[in-house]
Design a protein around this motif. Structure first.
Motif, short mmCIF file in Angstrom:
data_model
loop_
_atom_site.label_atom_id
_atom_site.label_comp_id
_atom_site.label_asym_id
_atom_site.label_seq_id
_atom_site.Cartn_x
_atom_site.Cartn_y
_atom_site.Cartn_z
N ASN A 1 30.46 23.83 42.39
CA ASN A 1 30.39 24.13 41.11
C ASN A 1 29.36 25.27 40.68
OD1 ASN A 1 32.65 22.60 40.06
ND2 ASN A 1 31.47 21.03 40.11
N LYS A 2 28.13 25.14 41.09
CA LYS A 2 27.31 26.12 40.54
C LYS A 2 27.38 27.30 41.13
CE LYS A 2 22.06 26.58 41.25
NZ LYS A 2 20.74 26.19 41.49
N TYR A 3 27.82 27.41 42.12
CA TYR A 3 27.74 28.86 42.90
C TYR A 3 29.24 29.79 42.95
CZ TYR A 3 23.19 28.13 44.61
OH TYR A 3 21.80 27.68 44.66
N PHE A 4 30.21 28.97 42.42
CA PHE A 4 31.65 29.59 42.54
C PHE A 4 32.35 29.78 41.17
CE2 PHE A 4 31.08 28.53 46.92
CZ PHE A 4 32.28 29.36 47.56
N THR A 5 31.33 29.92 40.21
CA THR A 5 31.82 30.15 38.85
C THR A 5 32.31 31.61 38.92
OG1 THR A 5 29.64 31.19 38.33
CG2 THR A 5 30.02 29.12 37.58
N PRO A 6 33.69 32.02 38.34
CA PRO A 6 34.45 32.97 38.67
C PRO A 6 33.68 34.20 38.21
CG PRO A 6 35.84 31.32 37.76
CD PRO A 6 34.41 30.93 37.67
N GLU A 7 32.72 34.29 37.33
CA GLU A 7 32.06 35.43 36.61
C GLU A 7 30.73 35.79 37.67
OE1 GLU A 7 33.33 37.30 34.48
OE2 GLU A 7 34.84 35.63 34.25
N ASN A 8 30.67 34.99 38.67
CA ASN A 8 29.64 35.46 39.78
C ASN A 8 29.72 36.71 40.21
OD1 ASN A 8 28.15 35.43 42.29
ND2 ASN A 8 27.72 33.25 41.93
N LYS A 9 28.37 37.44 40.42
CA LYS A 9 28.42 38.79 40.66
C LYS A 9 29.23 38.98 42.06
CE LYS A 9 23.83 38.60 42.56
NZ LYS A 9 22.34 38.92 42.20
N ASN A 10 29.12 38.15 42.93
CA ASN A 10 29.61 38.20 44.08
C ASN A 10 30.97 38.19 44.42
OD1 ASN A 10 27.10 37.81 45.92
ND2 ASN A 10 26.82 36.09 44.39
N PHE A 11 31.75 37.96 43.29
CA PHE A 11 33.09 38.21 43.22
C PHE A 11 33.78 39.71 42.97
CE2 PHE A 11 33.47 33.41 42.57
CZ PHE A 11 34.23 33.15 43.61
N TYR A 12 32.75 40.57 42.86
CA TYR A 12 32.78 41.93 42.32
C TYR A 12 32.06 43.11 43.41
CZ TYR A 12 34.66 39.83 38.24
OH TYR A 12 35.03 39.10 37.15
N PHE A 13 32.55 44.08 43.38
CA PHE A 13 32.05 45.15 43.99
C PHE A 13 31.99 46.26 42.80
CE2 PHE A 13 34.20 43.48 47.86
CZ PHE A 13 33.07 43.63 48.46
N GLY A 14 30.60 46.12 42.42
CA GLY A 14 30.48 47.00 41.09
C GLY A 14 31.16 46.07 39.89
N SER A 15 31.89 46.88 39.30
CA SER A 15 32.94 46.37 38.13
C SER A 15 34.13 45.83 38.63
CB SER A 15 33.11 47.10 36.87
OG SER A 15 33.77 48.33 37.59
N GLN A 16 34.53 46.02 39.99
CA GLN A 16 35.82 46.04 40.46
C GLN A 16 35.85 44.32 41.09
OE1 GLN A 16 38.81 47.76 40.32
NE2 GLN A 16 39.69 46.04 41.19
N PHE A 17 36.66 43.49 40.64
CA PHE A 17 37.12 42.35 41.12
C PHE A 17 37.63 42.32 42.41
CE2 PHE A 17 39.97 38.61 41.90
CZ PHE A 17 38.77 37.51 41.52
N SER A 18 36.99 41.67 43.58
CA SER A 18 37.47 41.53 44.93
C SER A 18 38.74 40.50 45.14
CB SER A 18 36.34 41.20 45.89
OG SER A 18 37.05 41.13 47.24
N VAL A 19 39.97 40.93 45.23
CA VAL A 19 41.10 40.09 45.46
C VAL A 19 40.96 39.15 46.54
CG1 VAL A 19 43.44 40.00 45.64
CG2 VAL A 19 42.58 41.69 43.95
N ASP A 20 40.59 39.70 47.49
CA ASP A 20 40.73 38.89 48.92
C ASP A 20 39.55 37.78 48.83
OD1 ASP A 20 38.76 40.64 49.29
OD2 ASP A 20 39.39 41.25 51.19
N THR A 21 38.26 38.06 48.28
CA THR A 21 37.62 37.24 47.95
C THR A 21 37.71 35.98 47.03
OG1 THR A 21 35.82 38.71 48.43
CG2 THR A 21 34.86 36.71 47.27
N GLY A 22 38.42 36.64 45.99
CA GLY A 22 38.87 35.52 45.01
C GLY A 22 39.76 34.63 45.51
N ALA A 23 40.83 35.31 46.26
CA ALA A 23 41.83 34.50 46.93
C ALA A 23 41.25 33.59 47.87
CB ALA A 23 42.95 35.49 47.60
N MET A 24 40.44 33.65 48.47
CA MET A 24 39.72 32.81 49.77
C MET A 24 39.05 31.64 48.98
SD MET A 24 39.88 31.94 52.70
CE MET A 24 40.51 33.58 53.42
N ALA A 25 38.17 31.95 47.84
CA ALA A 25 37.70 31.02 47.02
C ALA A 25 38.70 29.98 46.08
CB ALA A 25 37.12 31.65 45.98
#
Length: 427
Positions: A163-187
């Motif tokens: 719950n702490k680390y998988f918040t959708p706005e976490n910077k690690n879901f992005y490359f710069g300002s671009q949302f990473s689809v495969d990372t989000g999908a695996m999450a």
């Protein structure tokens, strides 16, 4: 050269292994599936050099999900794990998923031990995030694989940490300002597994924990759908397969009019016919989605095919360049704080990596670089001695005409007069 593999009869694969789930979600017509569709993917997955070593876990997982067994590949993965001590957490998670997809008696000790190792590596990722401004040792794609594998195979993990680390706005879901689809999908796949475990009473969590996870899944699904292209692909051609898996398991979180699965499927089939999935990992990631399977299915009994049939798969013969092969000229640039450029001449049909090697021959001081082989092919680790670092979120970005490339340095074919660049970047 012909290579024989233990594979189910293709006709049976096409007509009996497609689950009703796919017809319900995608309303897929069986006529879309033919040997011309499946065999190119299988050839790619089995014959490429990048389906060797630990990278074979991707291929093994995909084959097992659609009911194909390859015992030599299983032995290869098991042997590689025994010999290697430097696996990342995500690599180990893939091994757990691939071996756990069909739990043979001789594998039981192996994968139970691997789950224990994965628990430790996952905690190392968490500790690194605590001490390095929220940055894991690897990335959030691998972190999501960790949670998924631990969840599916009864490993220890903390719902509070999830719950702490998988918040959708976490910077690690992005490359710069671009949302990473495969990372989000695996999450989404990982969080869906955690949610099911809570609901089924397999793991204890509060109602607030469950509410947060539901909200995270819903938000990530919306972000994935936001990346849907006009032609039906989601993100890019290589992220679409895992995006499809995520959308299969999260249908309650979006309106059915928001995603035309048939359009996405048609776009994928077109890409297959054009040879887009020429890397084993790309083929491995798209194959399960074609049959309505997801990584959440790995420990279901129907993942393991019982019958098998010997078929021969042609090992592609190398194409000899003609004596009249033409040469092309490109402009190659390295950009750090300063910009360094040179004109490079390479053979027609060369890839980005060939250009970098030639530039290094021209001026080793300015254009020296290092790379490692990964499941996606060669990956640039340093240029001029400056190394990519996950703690600093730095990497070497590949560009053509100033635009980022979706293909890797070993697969992008360059063109005459093209302006190519490697740029020191952050994500």
């Amino acid at each position: 050269m012909r290579q024989s593999h233990q594979l189910p009869l293709v006709g049976l694969l096409l007509f009996s292994l497609i689950p009703s789930q796919l017809c319900t979600i995608c309303e897929v017509s069986l006529e879309n599936y033919s040997c011309l569709t499946v065999l190119p993917l299988l050839n790619t997955m089995i014959n490429s050099k990048y389906a060797r070593g630990i990278q074979a876990a991707n291929v093994l997982l995909s084959l097992r999900l659609v009911g194909i067994q390859d015992q030599s590949l299983e032995r290869q993965v098991i042997q590689e794990v025994k010999e290697r001590l430097d696996l990342t957490s995500g690599q180990l998670a893939l091994v757990v998923l691939s071996l756990g997809a069909c739990q043979n008696s001789d594998e039981t000790i192996t994968y139970v031990h691997l789950v224990s190792q994965l628990e430790k590596k996952f905690q190392e990722e968490i500790k690194n995030m605590v001490t390095h401004n929220g940055n894991p040792l690897t990335n959030y794609y691998q972190l999501s694989l960790d949670v998924l594998a631990l969840c599916l195979f009864n490993g220890k993990y903390s719902v509070t940490e999830v719950n702490k680390y998988f918040t959708p706005e976490n910077k690690n879901f992005y490359f710069g300002s671009q949302f990473s689809v495969d990372t989000g999908a695996m999450a989404v796949l990982a969080l869906t597994c955690v949610k099911r475990s809570i609901i089924n009473g397999q793991i204890k969590a509060s109602e607030m924990d469950l509410k947060h996870i539901n909200n995270y899944i819903e938000s990530l699904v919306k972000k994935i759908l936001h990346e849907k292209k006009e032609n039906g692909l989601i993100g890019n051609v290589f992220s679409t397969g895992e995006a499809m898996q995520a959308l299969y398991v999260s249908a309650n979180y979006y309106n059915q009019t928001e995603w035309d699965c048939q359009q996405t499927l048609r776009a994928v089939l077109k890409e297959i016919s054009q040879g887009s999935f020429h890397m084993p990992i790309a083929a491995a990631q798209i194959l399960p989605a074609l049959f309505g399977k997801t990584y959440l299915d790995v420990n279901n009994s129907f993942s393991c095919g019982s019958g098998s049939f010997n078929i021969s798969i042609h090992k592609p013969s190398p194409v000899e360049p003609s004596s009249s092969s033409s040469w092309i000229s490109v402009n190659y640039t390295v950009k750090i704080n300063k910009t360094y450029s040179t004109n490079v001449t390479v053979k027609n049909g060369s890839v980005f990596l060939d250009v970098m090697k030639r530039a290094q021959q021209i001026n080793e001081t300015v254009f020296r670089f290092t790379y490692v082989e990964t499941s996606w092919g060669p990956y640039i680790t340093s240029v001029q001695g400056l190394e990519a670092n996950s703690n600093d979120r730095t990497y070497w970005e590949l560009l053509s005409e100033g635009k980022p490339l979706s293909q890797g340095v070993g697969s992008y074919v360059v063109h005459n007069g093209e302006n190519l660049e490697v740029r020191w970047s952050t994500y």
